[in-house]
Design a protein around this motif. Structure first.
Motif, PDB file in Angstrom:
ATOM      1  N   PHE A  38       4.582  26.891 -12.224  1.00  0.00           N
ATOM      2  CA  PHE A  38       4.923  26.646 -10.945  1.00  0.00           C
ATOM      3  C   PHE A  38       6.721  26.846 -10.774  1.00  0.00           C
ATOM      4  O   PHE A  38       7.205  26.210 -11.590  1.00  0.00           O
ATOM      5  N   ASP A  39       7.074  27.597  -9.975  1.00  0.00           N
ATOM      6  CA  ASP A  39       8.433  27.761 -10.096  1.00  0.00           C
ATOM      7  C   ASP A  39       9.163  27.273  -8.797  1.00  0.00           C
ATOM      8  O   ASP A  39       8.703  26.838  -8.007  1.00  0.00           O
ATOM      9  N   ASP A  40      10.632  27.065  -9.057  1.00  0.00           N
ATOM     10  CA  ASP A  40      11.748  26.774  -7.974  1.00  0.00           C
ATOM     11  C   ASP A  40      11.785  25.540  -7.878  1.00  0.00           C
ATOM     12  O   ASP A  40      12.458  25.144  -6.780  1.00  0.00           O
ATOM     13  N   VAL A  43      -1.026  37.139 -12.230  1.00  0.00           N
ATOM     14  CA  VAL A  43      -1.789  36.790 -11.017  1.00  0.00           C
ATOM     15  C   VAL A  43      -0.793  35.953 -10.184  1.00  0.00           C
ATOM     16  O   VAL A  43       0.024  35.005 -10.628  1.00  0.00           O
ATOM     17  N   THR A  44      -0.678  36.425  -8.830  1.00  0.00           N
ATOM     18  CA  THR A  44       0.150  35.684  -7.886  1.00  0.00           C
ATOM     19  C   THR A  44      -0.603  35.269  -6.570  1.00  0.00           C
ATOM     20  O   THR A  44      -1.332  36.091  -6.255  1.00  0.00           O
ATOM     21  N   GLY A  45      -0.311  34.076  -6.266  1.00  0.00           N
ATOM     22  CA  GLY A  45      -1.371  33.727  -4.696  1.00  0.00           C
ATOM     23  C   GLY A  45      -0.348  34.011  -3.675  1.00  0.00           C
ATOM     24  O   GLY A  45      -0.753  33.946  -2.696  1.00  0.00           O
ATOM     25  N   ARG A  71      -7.350  34.152  -3.024  1.00  0.00           N
ATOM     26  CA  ARG A  71      -6.848  35.084  -3.700  1.00  0.00           C
ATOM     27  C   ARG A  71      -6.605  34.827  -5.197  1.00  0.00           C
ATOM     28  O   ARG A  71      -7.092  35.721  -5.902  1.00  0.00           O
ATOM     29  N   VAL A  72      -6.101  33.594  -5.533  1.00  0.00           N
ATOM     30  CA  VAL A  72      -5.920  33.296  -6.756  1.00  0.00           C
ATOM     31  C   VAL A  72      -7.406  33.285  -7.774  1.00  0.00           C
ATOM     32  O   VAL A  72      -7.255  34.105  -8.767  1.00  0.00           O
ATOM     33  N   LEU A  93       1.299  32.602 -11.076  1.00  0.00           N
ATOM     34  CA  LEU A  93       2.531  32.210 -10.567  1.00  0.00           C
ATOM     35  C   LEU A  93       2.522  31.699  -9.147  1.00  0.00           C
ATOM     36  O   LEU A  93       1.878  32.040  -8.067  1.00  0.00           O
ATOM     37  N   LEU A  94       2.767  30.308  -9.146  1.00  0.00           N
ATOM     38  CA  LEU A  94       2.788  29.593  -7.931  1.00  0.00           C
ATOM     39  C   LEU A  94       4.076  28.882  -7.789  1.00  0.00           C
ATOM     40  O   LEU A  94       4.984  29.007  -8.718  1.00  0.00           O
TER      41      LEU A  94
END
Ligand SMILES: [Zn+2]
Length: 247
Positions: A55-57, A169-171, A185-186, A197-198
């Motif tokens: 989980f980014d950001d 993998v990214t959603g 999608r994930v 990546l989320l």
């Protein structure tokens, strides 16, 4: 006609590179990471039923903690790539994540786009210092903002004993508004060993709306459980410590 501007730029670049010391010696002995396409770790081993949800950001206050709670309710743990400037105001959130078994990674100090001319990439050390000051520990994993990096940035991470952490993998969850689509999608792309990546935040902004992820995450976790895949922290996926011995 000669282009003196280019010659001066090249000399400046070489001069700065020499100041870079470690990179220069790395160039000399062939150990420097110089590939523009080297994204570091993109996944773990495919033969074990584990994935790392990242989980980014954030940190993003209650949203970050709500994501942690959803994970814990299904006996899962996440890896949070934190924007360093959020640590000062949200230290209790960071401490809770660690106490509750989640892993923290370095996602730069202000989430800038990397400058191709920034040889030293001081942002990395600035962010590690913020982790050290706030939490007394320094992450092993660095995820460059936007997944973009330069050879200089990769060399700075290497000198700091850190590893670049990408994903397979990214959603596209920062742009998605439909939680079902996001989960589908994930789950359609994920495999054993995947790094997903989320985003619990957006560019480190306070109060970023992540309602779509809060709705999708339980579906993602239920889907992984149906596949017999356990969401673990990135260091567990890779079989190493997620924090450096020394900052
Ligand atoms: Zn980011």
């Amino acid at each position: 006609m000669r282009r003196p501007g280019r010659v001066v730029a090249l000399l400046l670049l070489l001069g700065c590179t020499t100041l870079g010391g470690g990179l220069w010696s790395g160039l000399w002995d062939g150990t420097a990471h110089l590939s523009w396409r080297d994204h570091g770790i993109a996944r773990g081993a495919r033969d074990r039923p584990m994935v790392a949800l990242t989980f980014d950001d954030g940190l993003n206050g209650d949203t970050t903690l709500a994501i942690a709670t959803i994970l814990e309710q299904r006996n899962a743990r996440g890896t949070f790539f934190v924007v360093g400037q959020t640590l000062a105001e949200q230290a209790p959130v960071a401490r809770q994540l660690i106490e509750r078994g989640h892993l923290l990674g370095n996602h730069s100090y202000t989430h800038p786009r990397p400058s191709r001319l920034d040889i030293r990439y001081a942002d990395l050390a600035r962010t590690q210092a913020a982790f050290d000051q706030t939490l007394g520990r320094c992450p092993r994993y660095f995820r460059p903002p936007y997944g973009l990096h330069t050879p200089w940035l990769a060399a700075a991470a290497q000198r700091a004993g850190m590893r670049l952490a990408g994903w397979d993998v990214t959603g596209w969850d920062w742009a998605e508004t439909d939680a079902d689509q996001l989960a589908t999608r994930v789950l359609g792309e994920v495999q054993p060993g995947s790094i997903v990546l989320l985003h619990d935040g957006i560019d480190g902004r306070p109060g970023a709306d992540r309602a779509v992820l809060l709705r999708a995450l339980p579906m993602i976790l239920d889907g992984l459980a149906a596949k017999g895949i356990a969401p673990v922290t990135l260091d567990t996926l890779l079989g190493e410590s997620g924090y450096l011995d020394r900052c």
